[in-house]
Design an enzyme around this catalytic site. Structure first.
Site, PDB file in Angstrom:
ATOM      1  CB  THR A   1      -0.824   1.383   4.689  1.00  0.00           C
ATOM      2  OG1 THR A   1      -1.509   2.588   4.461  1.00  0.00           O
ATOM      3  CG2 THR A   1       0.116   1.117   3.554  1.00  0.00           C
TER       4      THR A   1
ATOM      5  CB  THR B   1      -4.758   6.881   0.518  1.00  0.00           C
ATOM      6  OG1 THR B   1      -3.425   6.552   0.133  1.00  0.00           O
ATOM      7  CG2 THR B   1      -4.901   6.801   2.015  1.00  0.00           C
ATOM      8  CG  ASP B   2      -2.424   4.980  -4.134  1.00  0.00           C
ATOM      9  OD1 ASP B   2      -2.142   5.847  -3.292  1.00  0.00           O
ATOM     10  OD2 ASP B   2      -1.587   4.196  -4.616  1.00  0.00           O
TER      11      ASP B   2
ATOM     12  CE  LYS C   1      -2.574   9.660  -1.873  1.00  0.00           C
ATOM     13  NZ  LYS C   1      -2.086   8.283  -1.769  1.00  0.00           N
TER      14      LYS C   1
HETATM   15  N1  DAS Z   1      -0.918   1.964  -2.635  1.00  0.00           N
HETATM   16  C1  DAS Z   1      -1.758   2.514  -1.650  1.00  0.00           C
HETATM   17  C2  DAS Z   1      -3.166   1.984  -1.771  1.00  0.00           C
HETATM   18  O1  DAS Z   1      -3.488   0.848  -1.457  1.00  0.00           O
HETATM   19  C3  DAS Z   1      -1.268   2.580  -0.302  1.00  0.00           C
HETATM   20  C4  DAS Z   1      -2.267   3.091   0.736  1.00  0.00           C
HETATM   21  O2  DAS Z   1      -2.517   4.288   0.829  1.00  0.00           O
HETATM   22  O3  DAS Z   1      -2.804   2.306   1.442  1.00  0.00           O
HETATM   23  O4  DAS Z   1      -3.947   2.772  -2.172  1.00  0.00           O
END
Ligand code: DAS
Length: 436
Positions: free
Chosen positions: A105, A181-182, A260
């Protein structure tokens, strides 16, 4: 008739009848009350059964036609569009920072035609999203992938590591990698092994809230990442994310020790059992831990990953068949996430024994996350040691998986791979658990 981009079928007919256009403020009556918001375009592949409004809070809500009894236009508006405002060229003499986009994102915006989150591509777009960047560095943006991080694989790590190594050769002062972030922690760990000894800062950065939300953490995370990549006097692979919930400080975490630990908070990332590498505030770096490697080191990277490793979380009643399945899927190294000090049931232990006998490498981490494995305390642990399971101390399970895939990428197998897994190569284990 106003623009109703992307709307079709019954939804299009309803909006036409109401005289609505994209950008108008609508009031929509539903069984649970009136909903007010700005009509946003639908994406190309959307259905004809929903109307999408942007609420005052910034969230988008999709309303099913089944729940809509009436639509009225309360104010006419303009169709939202994105055009990069002109931004000044950065002043001369600033450090050069390569910003690699991989998706997620951060540094992205909605493409209303397809509904996809589209990465900002040009320097202009990136600068217009985060104008402060121009004051911090000469940014060279490059989109390598456009994927959610759950789709990142060891093949992506190999490409990323290769691109960073090339940037070092090209004379970049630093590299920033924007990433979902995942699985940011996995990629940070992976690159820490592939780029061990990298002579410049390599900063991975994500965002918990997308840039089109007022509470987005994307701009500050990105500014900090670019600033640290360009100016810090230390090198290595780090993750830059919010230190707390407020929008003022960014934590720099070591690439092999970060996780995370929250689904949605802006400060979701934590350094596990080690102090932060650094803290950045709006005026620059406020704190840097002792002992970080300086810039300009010797660098002989080993960039390849081989995904034939598995990470299995033990649970009460886990069938041994799951270990066999990992083995059958081609795993050469299995990382177990055991209970407590590093335990698994007799049934799972038996399968690990036959995996090891067949030439595989079995390693033990703990699902406690904090603290270290110790297989010498209970019988069950000692049995594992006897059969050749390698306890990984306080190495994080995700880091252990990334390391295993890197070890396999070097071509090492069996005893050689086991030796590499046991050796500390990129700060992945600590001699003593912090803080005591
Ligand atoms: N689903 C998530 C990812 O791409 C969203 C994010 O944190 O960007 O890891």
């Amino acid at each position: 008739m106003g623009d109703l981009s992307g709307y079709k079928g019954a939804a299009l007919r309803l909006l036409e009848k109401a005289g609505a256009a994209v950008g108008d403020v609508l009031e929509v009556r539903t069984p649970w009350g009136a909903v007010a918001g700005t009509l946003v375009p639908r994406y190309l592949y959307g259905d004809g059964e929903h109307v999408v409004l942007k609420l005052k809070s910034g969230y988008n809500v999709g309303l099913s036609l089944e729940d809509i009894s009436e639509v009225s236009v309360s104010a006419k508006g303009e169709k939202p569009s994105f055009s990069a405002p002109p931004s000044p060229e950065p002043p001369e003499g600033l450090p050069r920072v390569l910003v690699i986009g991989t998706g997620g994102t951060i540094a992205s915006r909605i493409d209303y035609r397809t509904g996809a989150v589209r990465p900002a591509v040009t320097s202009e777009e990136l600068r217009s999203l985060v104008p402060e960047l121009s004051q911090v560095a000469r940014v060279d943006p490059e989109i390598m992938f456009d994927i959610m991080s759950e789709n990142v694989t060891p093949a992506h790590w190999t490409k990323l590591a290769g691109r960073v190594a090339k940037a070092v050769g090209e004379g970049a002062d630093g590299v920033v990698i924007t990433h979902g972030t995942d699985t940011l922690g996995y990629t940070a760990a992976a690159l820490s092994f592939a780029l061990a000894g990298v002579p410049i800062p390599v900063i991975l950065v994500g965002a918990q809230r997308s840039p089109d939300r007022p509470s987005s953490d994307a701009p500050l995370n990105l500014i900090a990442a670019v600033s640290v990549a360009g100016t810090a006097n230390f090198s290595g692979v780090y993750v830059a994310m919010h230190l707390g919930e407020s929008d003022d400080r960014i934590a720099l975490h070591r690439g092999t020790r970060v996780r995370k630990n929250h689904t949605s908070r802006r400060d979701a990332f934590e350094s596990v059992d080690v102090p932060l590498a650094a803290v950045w505030g709006r005026g620059g770096l406020e704190h840097v831990a002792d002992g970080l490697p300086p810039r300009g080191r010797e660098f002989e990277p080993s960039l390849r990953f081989d995904g034939r490793a598995a990470l299995l979380k033990f649970y009460p009643s886990m069938p041994g068949a799951l270990v066999r399945a990992a083995r059958r899927s081609g795993a050469k190294i299995i990382i177990m996430e055991g209970t407590g000090l590093g335990h698994v049931s007799k049934e799972v232990a038996k399968e690990l024994r036959s995996f090891i006998r067949s030439g595989g490498v079995a390693c033990m981490t703990s699902q406690c996350i904090r603290g270290r494995t110790d297989l010498s305390v209970y019988d069950t642990g000692r049995d594992l040691i006897h059969m050749g399971v390698l306890p990984l101390g306080d190495m994080l399970p995700e880091t252990a998986l990334a390391k295993a895939m890197w070890v396999l990428g070097t071509g090492a197998r069996g005893e050689k791979a086991r030796k590499l897994m046991a050796e500390e190569l990129a700060g992945e284990t600590t001699a003593r658990t912090f803080p005591g």
